[in-house]
Design an enzyme around this catalytic site. Structure first.
Site, PDB file in Angstrom:
ATOM      1  N   SER A 540       0.844  -1.189   0.000  1.00 16.72           N
ATOM      2  CA  SER A 540       0.000   0.000   0.000  1.00 16.72           C
ATOM      3  C   SER A 540       0.882   1.243   0.000  1.00 16.72           C
ATOM      4  O   SER A 540       1.657   1.452  -0.923  1.00 16.72           O
ATOM      5  CB  SER A 540      -0.967  -0.045   1.177  1.00 16.72           C
ATOM      6  OG  SER A 540      -2.009   0.875   1.016  1.00 16.72           O
ATOM      7  N   ASP A 625      -9.629  -4.040  -5.249  1.00 18.43           N
ATOM      8  CA  ASP A 625      -9.019  -3.170  -4.242  1.00 18.43           C
ATOM      9  C   ASP A 625      -9.683  -1.798  -4.285  1.00 18.43           C
ATOM     10  O   ASP A 625      -9.685  -1.128  -5.320  1.00 18.43           O
ATOM     11  CB  ASP A 625      -7.517  -3.039  -4.521  1.00 18.43           C
ATOM     12  CG  ASP A 625      -6.757  -2.427  -3.364  1.00 18.43           C
ATOM     13  OD1 ASP A 625      -7.365  -1.679  -2.581  1.00 18.43           O
ATOM     14  OD2 ASP A 625      -5.550  -2.697  -3.249  1.00 18.43           O
ATOM     15  N   HIS A 660      -7.963  -5.200  -1.019  1.00 16.79           N
ATOM     16  CA  HIS A 660      -6.701  -4.625  -0.574  1.00 16.79           C
ATOM     17  C   HIS A 660      -5.896  -5.578   0.303  1.00 16.79           C
ATOM     18  O   HIS A 660      -4.667  -5.561   0.263  1.00 16.79           O
ATOM     19  CB  HIS A 660      -6.992  -3.327   0.194  1.00 16.79           C
ATOM     20  CG  HIS A 660      -5.811  -2.448   0.376  1.00 16.79           C
ATOM     21  ND1 HIS A 660      -5.120  -1.890  -0.687  1.00 16.79           N
ATOM     22  CD2 HIS A 660      -5.177  -1.997   1.502  1.00 16.79           C
ATOM     23  CE1 HIS A 660      -4.132  -1.137  -0.232  1.00 16.79           C
ATOM     24  NE2 HIS A 660      -4.140  -1.196   1.093  1.00 16.79           N
TER      25      HIS A 660
END
Length: 693
Positions: A540, A625, A660
């Site tokens: 991320s 995501d 995610h």
């Protein structure tokens, strides 16, 4: 006559993404994006391209399959597959989850009165997951009368949750449902609940609603129009107040409402003031307020319920430059605060009526400690969770009278694992400006600093989130093969308080990347790892980190594992229709502002790709995501391949049925770890190393 010789196997060729240039101008500069078309997941060519990338990655790693199988079996053997959590008490019931060997998901249960009572299954996620590629629970809120359960589910990985209410006595599910729910709070009589809801496109939590169970429809109570702010509602542990928090990355406002007067008027504790944050809890006749009005690391004040405005605030704990006041939990006779000092978390117990403050001691050089589930308002013990690189996840009860800790459960690590075989160490790298950056190391005892070891270096460094020293039984499949695991506590994170965060955000963001480079150079200079055996990992915002430092120093790293990486910073932050963008202006800046754009332009991985011999890379994403669009890493890889002058492969994997956090099932997730670790070991030249017992 002999036939023709068989053709030599051909080397797989990476997919080539079509260029469809789109030009734009920003602050007088010409910008061009060749791969923006990859954002349209409805385009069959996009899906075909992602599938081609998956096939390419699979073909180049096919020879790693035996190692993946070995790693998976090894890691699974350390896990107690049939297990249960420590039950926590709420009213007359004990609540817990349990897992069953062979089943992907936990089962939520409760027992009345004691652990010997019959079990009542509340939610079996294995049954709920049937027909879905993904299943996750968000909120799990039991009503004050303990008859009803409000819970939310995500079945795609997009982190959009649907609200359900179950009658735990009859077993029936009520017809009441709502989509895109982000928080839930019961009213005192258990006949109504409040919840917050997010926007379908931006995913910003912006609206507060209430729903009386006897009525067919909810009632909208508030709508936050400033797109920097999100909203959340909760019921205080005392059960007396609903607490409605409106917050951005830098500013907050809190409103309160008596939980037994759900149709009443909300009271604002203090109107929002830019850059002032405060958060509220309740005990007895006071609100306890954590606020940064006198310093970035927060102080603690109280206010009478009748007059909670700042004019009536009384200081309990002052602001301290070297201690971050991170969290406050209120109970009838105690207040427990979570703090961070010297890059280590701490627990401090306040006894207001006795005017006494005591801190809980912890012995390891690095660890993570945090509140666990504490539902009771007047408990005899405070439950907390503790772990480190060497101590498996553990649950303790802290006796609030004696301050003695009682271990209730330590996660079992099977397969002959023995903590005494390993060592943990805290060292310090020096950044270019002289700042000392902590690094926590984990290695097998007997390790020698001779410059020959392989190393995996991980960091995050954003949003003020500390890089906690957490246990992972999976990690020992690397360490047992001689890999040194290093965790860098770089600026931009919250390891040393809010000033540490401020020093690595907005105009100071480059410090995050130069800190990380300094840590990598330290590991090589001090011979913790070999010059040509360093793989870096980040996910991320940590994926942004590894992308940025790879552009800055492609020579420094042997391999890069980038997971759901935020690599297309400028294009994403220009698009205010995307989830999170506007609220993130206070973390990254707004590229429409020339000064912010100038900083982003220095580090945005997609924009800073240049001709170079890049290290081998494994870039991973998920199609659903909601936080980092799959197209960011897709575009990044497509462009990187056109500029890479080296010969090392760049692999791109897209999970076509997750979000995610990757796969939701525990066995599926373990297969993903095995894939990553096999690639890491292969890249480090340790794939053939035998795992030590």
């Amino acid at each position: 006559m002999p036939g023709p010789a068989p053709a030599a196997p051909s080397t797989p060729v990476p997919p080539v993404a079509e260029k469809r240039p789109v030009a734009s101008t920003l602050h007088g500069e010409q910008r061009r994006d060749d791969y923006g078309w990859l954002r349209d997941k409805k385009d069959p060519k996009v899906i075909a391209y992602l599938e081609a990338e998956n096939a390419y990655a699979d073909s180049l790693t096919a020879d790693q399959q035996p190692l993946r199988t070995q790693l998976y079996d090894e890691m699974l053997a350390r896990i107690q597959q049939t297990d249960l959590t420590v039950p926590y008490r709420k009213g007359g019931w004990l609540y817990y989850t349990r897992t069953i060997e062979g089943k992907q998901y936990p089962i939520h249960c409760r027992k009345q009165g004691s652990e010997s009572a019959p079990e009542q299954v509340l939610l079996d996620l294995n049954v709920m997951a049937e027909g879905h590629s993904f299943m996750a629970i968000g909120d799990f809120e039991v009503s004050p009368d303990e008859r009803l359960l409000a819970y939310t589910t995500d079945t795609t990985g997009y982190r959009q949750y649907r609200l359900h209410v179950k009658d735990m006595v009859s077993g029936d599910t009520l017809t009441l449902t709502a989509d895109r729910v982000t928080s839930v709070a019961w009213c005192a009589d258990s006949r109504a609940l409040y919840y917050t809801q997010e926007d379908a496109v931006s995913k910003r939590s912006y609206r507060l609603l209430s729903h009386e169970l006897s009525q067919p429809n909810p009632v909208a109570r508030d709508e936050e129009r400033d797109e920097r702010f999100d909203v959340q509602v909760q019921l205080s542990r005392s059960g007396e107040w609903l607490i409605y928090t409106i917050s951005s990355h830098t500013t907050s406002e809190v409103r309160v409402l008596r939980s037994d007067q759900p149709t009443g008027r909300w009271t604002t504790i203090a109107p929002r003031v830019q850059d002032r944050e405060y958060y509220v809890d309740h005990r007895r006749n006071e609100f306890w307020i954590r606020t940064n009005d006198q310093g970035r690391n927060f102080r603690l004040v109280t206010a009478p319920v009748a007059t909670p405005d700042p004019a009536h605030w009384t200081e309990v704990v002052p602001h301290r430059d070297d201690v971050m006041l991170a969290n406050v939990e209120c109970f009838a006779h105690h207040v427990v605060v979570s703090e961070r000092e010297h890059a280590l978390p701490q627990i401090t117990v306040l006894e207001p009526e006795k005017q006494r403050t005591r801190r809980v001691p912890f012995a390891e050089v690095a660890y993570t400690v945090s509140p666990s589930v504490n539902e009771e308002y007047d408990p005899k013990a405070f439950r907390y969770a503790y772990q480190s690189f060497l101590t498996p996840a553990s649950v303790y009860d802290l006796d609030l009278a004696t301050l003695q800790s009682k271990l209730l459960k330590r996660t079992a690590v099977l397969g002959g694992w023995d903590a005494s075989h390993y060592a943990m160490e805290r060292v310090s790298a020096t950044a270019a400006d002289g700042t000392h950056v902590p690094v926590t190391l984990l290695y097998r005892k007997g390790f020698k600093r001779d410059g020959g070891a392989p190393c995996l270096l991980y960091a995050y460094g954003s949003y003020g989130f500390p890089s906690n020293v957490m246990f992972s039984s999976n990690r020992f499949s690397l360490v047992d093969r001689g890999v040194v695991y290093a965790l860098a506590h770089i600026r931009g994170g919250g390891d040393l308080g809010k000033k540490w965060h401020d020093a690595g955000r907005m105009q100071n963001k480059m410090n995050t990347f130069t800190d990380f480079i300094a840590c990598a150079e330290y590991l090589k200079r001090e011979k913790v790892c070999a010059a040509d055996r360093l793989v870096i990992q980040g996910g991320s915002a940590g994926g942004l980190l590894v992308g940025a430092v790879t552009n800055l120093r492609p020579d420094l790293f042997t391999g890069v594992l980038a997971q759901v990486p935020f690599v297309d910073v400028i294009n994403t932050m220009l698009d205010e229709s995307l989830p999170l963008t506007v609220g993130e202006f206070e973390e990254w800046g707004n590229p429409k502002v020339a000064a912010d754009y100038a900083v982003m332009k220095k580090y945005s991985p997609y924009d800073n790709l240049h001709p170079a011999a890049f290290p081998t890379m494994l870039v991973k994403t998920s199609l659903n995501d909601s936080q980092v669009g799959y197209w960011e890493p897709a575009k990044y890889v497509a462009r990187l391949r056109t500029l890479d002058t080296g010969t090392k492969p760049v692999l791109f994997k897209c999970n076509m049925g997750a979000g995610h956090g990757g796969a939701s099932g525990r066995y599926d997730a373990l297969h993903e770890v095995a894939f990553d670790y096999a690639w890491v070991l292969n890249t480090l030249g340790a794939a053939g190393a035998k795992a030590l017992p």
